[in-house]
Design an enzyme around this catalytic site. Structure first.
Site, PDB file in Angstrom:
ATOM      1  N   GLY A  60       2.682   2.352  -3.446  1.00 33.70           N
ATOM      2  CA  GLY A  60       2.371   1.184  -2.620  1.00 33.70           C
ATOM      3  C   GLY A  60       1.051   0.520  -2.919  1.00 33.70           C
ATOM      4  O   GLY A  60       0.432  -0.085  -2.057  1.00 33.70           O
ATOM      5  N   SER A  64       4.765  -2.181  -8.829  1.00 34.29           N
ATOM      6  CA  SER A  64       5.953  -2.990  -9.141  1.00 34.29           C
ATOM      7  C   SER A  64       5.619  -4.478  -9.085  1.00 34.29           C
ATOM      8  O   SER A  64       6.187  -5.277  -9.834  1.00 34.29           O
ATOM      9  CB  SER A  64       7.132  -2.624  -8.244  1.00 34.29           C
ATOM     10  N   SER A 525      -8.675  23.279   2.255  1.00 33.00           N
ATOM     11  CA  SER A 525     -10.063  23.013   2.591  1.00 33.00           C
ATOM     12  C   SER A 525     -10.563  23.947   3.685  1.00 33.00           C
ATOM     13  O   SER A 525     -11.531  23.652   4.341  1.00 33.00           O
ATOM     14  CB  SER A 525     -10.191  21.562   3.037  1.00 33.00           C
ATOM     15  N   LYS A 568      -9.662  14.725  10.296  1.00 34.69           N
ATOM     16  CA  LYS A 568     -10.001  16.050  10.843  1.00 34.69           C
ATOM     17  C   LYS A 568     -10.969  15.911  12.011  1.00 34.69           C
ATOM     18  O   LYS A 568     -10.823  16.594  13.026  1.00 34.69           O
ATOM     19  CB  LYS A 568     -10.611  16.908   9.737  1.00 34.69           C
TER      20      LYS A 568
HETATM   21  N1  LIG Z   1      -2.253  -4.608  -4.884  1.00 36.83           N
HETATM   22  C1  LIG Z   1      -1.478  -5.243  -4.015  1.00 36.83           C
HETATM   23  N2  LIG Z   1      -1.679  -6.543  -3.734  1.00 36.83           N
HETATM   24  C2  LIG Z   1      -0.922  -7.185  -2.841  1.00 36.83           C
HETATM   25  N3  LIG Z   1       0.103  -6.621  -2.181  1.00 36.83           N
HETATM   26  C3  LIG Z   1       0.366  -5.333  -2.411  1.00 36.83           C
HETATM   27  C4  LIG Z   1      -0.408  -4.583  -3.350  1.00 36.83           C
HETATM   28  N4  LIG Z   1       0.067  -3.330  -3.375  1.00 36.83           N
HETATM   29  C5  LIG Z   1       1.094  -3.280  -2.531  1.00 36.83           C
HETATM   30  N5  LIG Z   1       1.282  -4.477  -1.947  1.00 36.83           N
HETATM   31  C6  LIG Z   1       2.320  -4.768  -0.937  1.00 36.83           C
HETATM   32  O1  LIG Z   1       3.164  -3.638  -0.865  1.00 36.83           O
HETATM   33  C7  LIG Z   1       4.477  -3.929  -1.357  1.00 36.83           C
HETATM   34  C8  LIG Z   1       4.940  -2.815  -2.248  1.00 36.83           C
HETATM   35  O2  LIG Z   1       4.129  -2.764  -3.391  1.00 36.83           O
HETATM   36  P1  LIG Z   1       4.667  -2.250  -4.785  1.00 36.83           P
HETATM   37  O3  LIG Z   1       6.144  -2.070  -4.716  1.00 36.83           O
HETATM   38  O4  LIG Z   1       4.129  -3.108  -5.840  1.00 36.83           O
HETATM   39  O5  LIG Z   1       3.994  -0.842  -4.818  1.00 36.83           O
HETATM   40  P2  LIG Z   1       4.167   0.281  -5.929  1.00 36.83           P
HETATM   41  O6  LIG Z   1       2.792   0.648  -6.363  1.00 36.83           O
HETATM   42  O7  LIG Z   1       5.121  -0.153  -6.965  1.00 36.83           O
HETATM   43  O8  LIG Z   1       4.728   1.445  -5.057  1.00 36.83           O
HETATM   44  P3  LIG Z   1       5.809   2.564  -5.448  1.00 36.83           P
HETATM   45  O9  LIG Z   1       5.243   3.285  -6.596  1.00 36.83           O
HETATM   46  O10 LIG Z   1       5.927   3.382  -4.224  1.00 36.83           O
HETATM   47  O11 LIG Z   1       7.037   1.776  -5.735  1.00 36.83           O
HETATM   48  C9  LIG Z   1       4.331  -5.255  -2.066  1.00 36.83           C
HETATM   49  O12 LIG Z   1       5.520  -5.975  -1.985  1.00 36.83           O
HETATM   50  C10 LIG Z   1       3.212  -5.922  -1.322  1.00 36.83           C
HETATM   51  O13 LIG Z   1       3.694  -6.486  -0.141  1.00 36.83           O
END
Ligand SMILES: Nc1ncnc2c1ncn2[C@@H]1O[C@H](COP(=O)(O)OP(=O)(O)OP(=O)(O)O)[C@@H](O)[C@H]1O
Length: 657
Positions: A60, A64, A525, A568
Site C-alpha cells: 500500500g 502498483s 522486544s 506499546k
Molecule cells: N505513494 C502513493 N501516492 C498516492 N496514493 C497512494 C500511494 N500509495 C498508495 N496509495 C493509495 O493506495 C492505493 C493502493 O496503492 P497501490 O496499489 O499502489 O499499493 P501497492 O504498493 O501496490 O500495494 P500492494 O503491494 O499491497 O499491492 C492507491 O490506489 C492509492 O489510493
C-alpha cells in the site's frame, strides 16, 4: 538532520484553502504518486527505455500506482491486435496473426460477413433442391397418376435436407472465422495488466475444454483459445505483485516469455481436451514490473530476478517521508485525490486535514516523518467520509476523522482491546504494588500481518529461579507461546546476568512464563522485561507493578530500540499503568493522540541499569545490587575508558533523507 517543523494546526491554518476541494489534483497518474520521487524517476526511465522493474516495499505504498503510471511514458510503438485462425492442416495447432490496432475487429467482421453470406447461399441451395425434388414428385405423381410418388418425393427431400444441413464438412461456416485474442483501438494507451494472484491459465493463456469432441458438434480448437495476461500486456506493462508466490513453473514461463517475446498458448489442464491444442507462438512483448515485500526477493526464481536485473532496475520504495512543508502539501493533495477518486464522499475541511496529517505522523512510527502506507490512510479518509455522508454533512470535519479512527480499528486492535478487558477482570497483571519476578512487559500484535498500525498489548512476564540439581546443569524452562524467544533472550543476556548479579545462571533453573499470550503476539522486544524479571527473581528484589517496559537488550546490557513504541505506550496507558520505560533511542518516536498525552510518565533507558533503577522497588537488596554494579563499572573504566556507541537499528528500508 531534524528540522524544526511548525505544529500541524498552525501549518494547516495558514493554508490558502477552505477545503480539499480547492486543491488541484494532477491529471497524470505519475504526478499523483506521493513520496516516491526516487522510485518514480527510475520507473519513468525504465518506461522510456522499455526496461523491466522490481519494486520492493511495504504494502500500500504505491507500487502498483507506479507501475500503472509507466504506460504514459512507454514509447509510442504501434499497438497490435492478435488473432487466432483455424489451421486446416493441423486443427490442433491454430495459427496466430498480428495486425495493427483496430484492424483485428475489422478482419473478424469481414470473415463473419463472408460466413453469413455462405450460410445464406447454402440455405438457399438447400431450399432450391428440396423444392425441386418435391415439385418433380408432384409432376411425376400427376403424370403417372400415383399418389405414392408424392410421398416418396417428400421422403427424398427430407433425406436430402438432413444430409446437407448436418454435413460436418459444409455445415459450420463460422468455424473459419478467426478469433480476436487481443484487441485495441488505434488511439488506446499501451495496456496495463495487473496479474497479481492469477493462476497459470489467466497468466499464460489457456485452451478451453470441449465436451463434444466429434459428430459435428465440436467447437473448433481456435475458438477455444484464450489469451493470457502476458499476451494482453503485449506492448504494455505486466504488473505482478507478490511475484514470489507464483509457482516456480510459472516464473520459469515468464522468463521464457521475456526472452522470446512470444509464448504459445496451450491447455493448462492436463485432462482437458484443450491440452492437445497448442497455438503458434503468440506475441507478448511486455515490460514486467514485479513487486513484493522484502521476502519477495529471497523467494523469487533466481533466473527470473537475474533477467530483470540484467535488463532493468530494482527499486526499494519508501514507507515514510520527511515531515516538512512540501510533503505535508503532498499529503493534503493525497486527501483531495482520494476524495475525487471515491466520488461519493465530501471534501475535507482544515480541521479534518489536521487530524489526517497527525495520523500520518503517528503511523510513521518515527518523529518528523509521515507514513507512506497510504492505502490504509486512504481507508481512514473513506471511513471518515462515509461518517460525514451518513450525517448528511457537506464537508468532512475533525470529528469524523476521530470517529473513523475508532471505527476502523484493525482486527488486532479489537482483539487486543477485548484481551485487556479480560486481563483487567481476571487481574492477570497488576497495576500497583510490587512483586518479585513479575514484570509488565509490552508487546505488539499483528506486526507480521503487514499492517502499518501496530497494536500494543501488556505482556506480563513471570520468572522464578531455583538452584539447579547439579552444578553447571541449570535449565531455562520457558512456557507460553513465546517460550523460545524467552530462552533465547535469557541465553543472549546471560553475560549481563553474570555481570550484574555476580551469579552464574548455569547453576540455576530459570522458569519463565508469558502470562495469557495468544496468537499473533510478537515478543521479540521483550528481552529487557525478561531480564528484569529474572534479575528480580535471582536477587529477590520486588518489581514495581505500576511500571511497564519495552526494549531489546544487547549482550552487553545496552537497551536497543524496538518497533511500535507508540502503540506499546498507548497499551500501558489503557491498562492504567503509571510509568513506562522505553529505549532512549525510541523516545522521540512516541507520538501520542491528544487524549493520551500526559497520561503516563515515559522514562527513556539506555542500559539495563537504567531500567532496574526505575523498575525495582527501593530496598537494601537493591542498594547492594547497585553498589556491585557501580564497582563493576568503575573497574571497567580503569581497563577501558569509554564504551563505543550503541548502533541504532530501528527499521529496515531505504527511506529518502
Ligand atoms: N505513494 C502513493 N501516492 C498516492 N496514493 C497512494 C500511494 N500509495 C498508495 N496509495 C493509495 O493506495 C492505493 C493502493 O496503492 P497501490 O496499489 O499502489 O499499493 P501497492 O504498493 O501496490 O500495494 P500492494 O503491494 O499491497 O499491492 C492507491 O490506489 C492509492 O489510493
Amino acid at each position: 538532520m531534524e528540522e524544526n517543523i511548525e505544529s500541524v494546526e498552525e501549518w494547516v491554518n495558514k493554508l490558502d484553502i477552505e477545503t480539499t476541494k480547492d486543491i488541484h489534483v494532477p491529471k497524470l497518474l505519475f504526478d499523483q504518486v506521493i513520496g516516491q520521487d526516487q522510485a518514480g524517476e527510475i520507473v519513468k526511465k525504465a518506461a522510456l527505455q522499455r526496461r523491466h522493474v522490481i519494486l520492493i516495499g511495504e504494502p500500500g505504498t504505491g507500487k502498483s500506482m507506479l507501475a500503472q503510471s509507466m504506460v504514459d511514458f512507454l514509447p509510442k510503438s504501434e499497438l497490435e491486435d492478435i488473432l487466432v485462425f483455424p489451421n486446416p492442416e493441423d486443427p490442433n495447432k491454430p495459427k496466430i496473426k498480428t495486425v495493427p490496432a483496430g484492424k483485428g475487429k475489422e478482419i473478424v467482421r469481414q470473415y463473419q460477413i463472408k460466413a453469413e453470406r455462405e450460410k445464406r447461399d447454402r440455405s438457399r441451395s438447400i431450399m432450391f433442391v428440396i423444392f425441386s425434388v418435391v415439385l418433380l414428385g408432384i409432376i411425376a405423381a400427376i403424370v403417372l397418376r400415383s399418389i405414392t410418388l408424392i410421398f416418396f418425393a417428400i421422403m427424398a427431400a427430407a433425406f436430402l435436407y438432413m444430409a446437407m444441413a448436418f454435413n460436418p464438412v459444409i455445415r459450420n461456416e463460422r468455424a473459419m472465422v478467426p478469433k480476436l485474442l487481443v484487441s485495441h483501438n488505434p488511439n488506446d494507451k499501451p495496456p496495463f495488466v495487473d496479474s497479481t494472484g492469477a493462476h497459470s491459465g489467466a497468466l499464460l493463456g489457456d485452451v478451453r475444454h470441449d465436451p463434444f469432441q466429434s459428430g459435428g458438434l465440436e467447437t473448433p480448437a481456435h475458438e477455444r483459445v484464450e489469451a493470457g495476461n502476458i499476451h494482453k500486456a503485449h506492448k504494455g506493462v505486466l504488473f505482478i505483485d507478490e511475484i514470489n508466490l507464483l509457482r516456480p513453473e510459472d516464473q520459469q514461463a515468464i522468463l521464457t516469455a521475456l526472452q522470446e517475446k512470444k509464448y504459445p498458448i496451450s491447455g493448462q489442464s492436463e485432462r482437458s481436451a484443450g491440452a492437445m491444442v497448442q497455438t503458434e507462438p503468440v506475441p507478448c512483448d511486455f515490460v514486467l514490473v514485479a513487486a513484493g515485500n522484502y521476502d519477495a526477493i529471497r523467494n523469487m526464481h533466481p533466473a527470473l530476478r537475474s533477467r530483470i536485473r540484467g535488463y532493468g532496475y530494482e527499486v526499494v520504495v519508501n514507507d515514510y517521508m520527511d515531515d516538512n512543508d512540501e510533503n505535508r502539501r503532498k499529503l493534503v493533495q493525497f486527501i483531495a485525490q482520494e476524495v475525487e477518486k471515491d466520488k461519493k464522499i465530501p471534501h475535507f475541511d482544515k480541521s479534518a486535514i489536521i487530524e489526517v496529517i497527525k495520523e500520518a505522523q503517528k503511523r510513521s512510527g518515527r518523529r518528523n516523518k509521515l507514513t507512506l502506507r497510504l492505502r490504509e490512510l486512504g481507508g481512514l479518509v473513506r471511513v471518515a467520509g462515509d461518517i460525514a455522508v451518513s450525517q448528511k454533512k457537506t464537508v468532512v470535519t475533525a470529528a469524523d476523522v476521530i470517529a473513523a479512527k475508532n471505527l476502523a480499528k484493525p482486527l488486532e486492535q479489537q482483539i487486543a482491546d477485548r484481551s485487556i478487558e479480560i486481563k483487567k477482570i481476571y487481574k492477570t497483571f497488576r497495576t500497583e504494588g510490587s512483586v518479585v519476578g513479575m514484570v509488565n512487559g509490552l508487546a505488539v500484535v499483528g506486526a507480521d500481518t503487514g499492517m502499518s498500525e501496530y497494536t500494543g498489548v501488556v505482556l506480563p512476564i513471570v520468572a522464578e529461579v531455583t538452584p539447579a540439581e547439579h552444578k553447571g546443569a541449570g535449565n531455562i524452562i520457558a512456557t507460553g507461546k513465546l517460550g523460545d524467544i524467552a530462552k533465547e533472550a535469557v541465553l543472549n543476556v546471560s553475560a549481563v546476568f553474570k555481570k550484574l548479579t555476580g551469579k552464574d545462571i548455569s547453576n540455576m533453573d530459570i522458569h519463565i512464563q508469558f502470562v495469557g499470550t495468544y496468537e499473533g503476539v510478537e515478543g521479540d522486544s521483550a528481552s529487557v522485561s525478561i531480564a528484569t524479571a529474572v534479575i528480580s527473581a535471582i536477587e529477590n528484589i520486588p518489581v514495581d507493578q505500576s511500571v511497564a517496559m519495552t526494549g531489546s537488550l544487547s549482550v552487553r546490557g545496552d537497551v536497543l530500540p524496538v518497533g511500535g513504541v507508540t502503540a506499546k505506550v498507548e497499551a500501558a496507558i489503557e491498562a492504567g499503568l503509571n510509568k513506562v520505560i522505553v529505549p532512549e533511542l525510541n523516545y522521540s518516536d512516541i507520538i501520542l493522540d491528544a487524549d493520551h498525552v500526559n497520561k503516563i510518565e515515559i522514562i527513556p533507558a539506555k542500559t539495563i541499569e537504567d531500567v532496574l533503577r526505575v523498575a525495582l522497588v527501593n530496598s537494601p537488596e537493591k542498594e547492594k545490587l547497585f553498589d556491585r554494579i557501580s564497582n563493576l563499572i568503575n573497574a571497567a573504566k580503569i581497563i577501558k575508558p569509554q564504551r563505543p556507541a550503541t548502533p541504532a537499528t530501528t527499521r529496515a528500508g531505504n527511506n529518502a533523507a
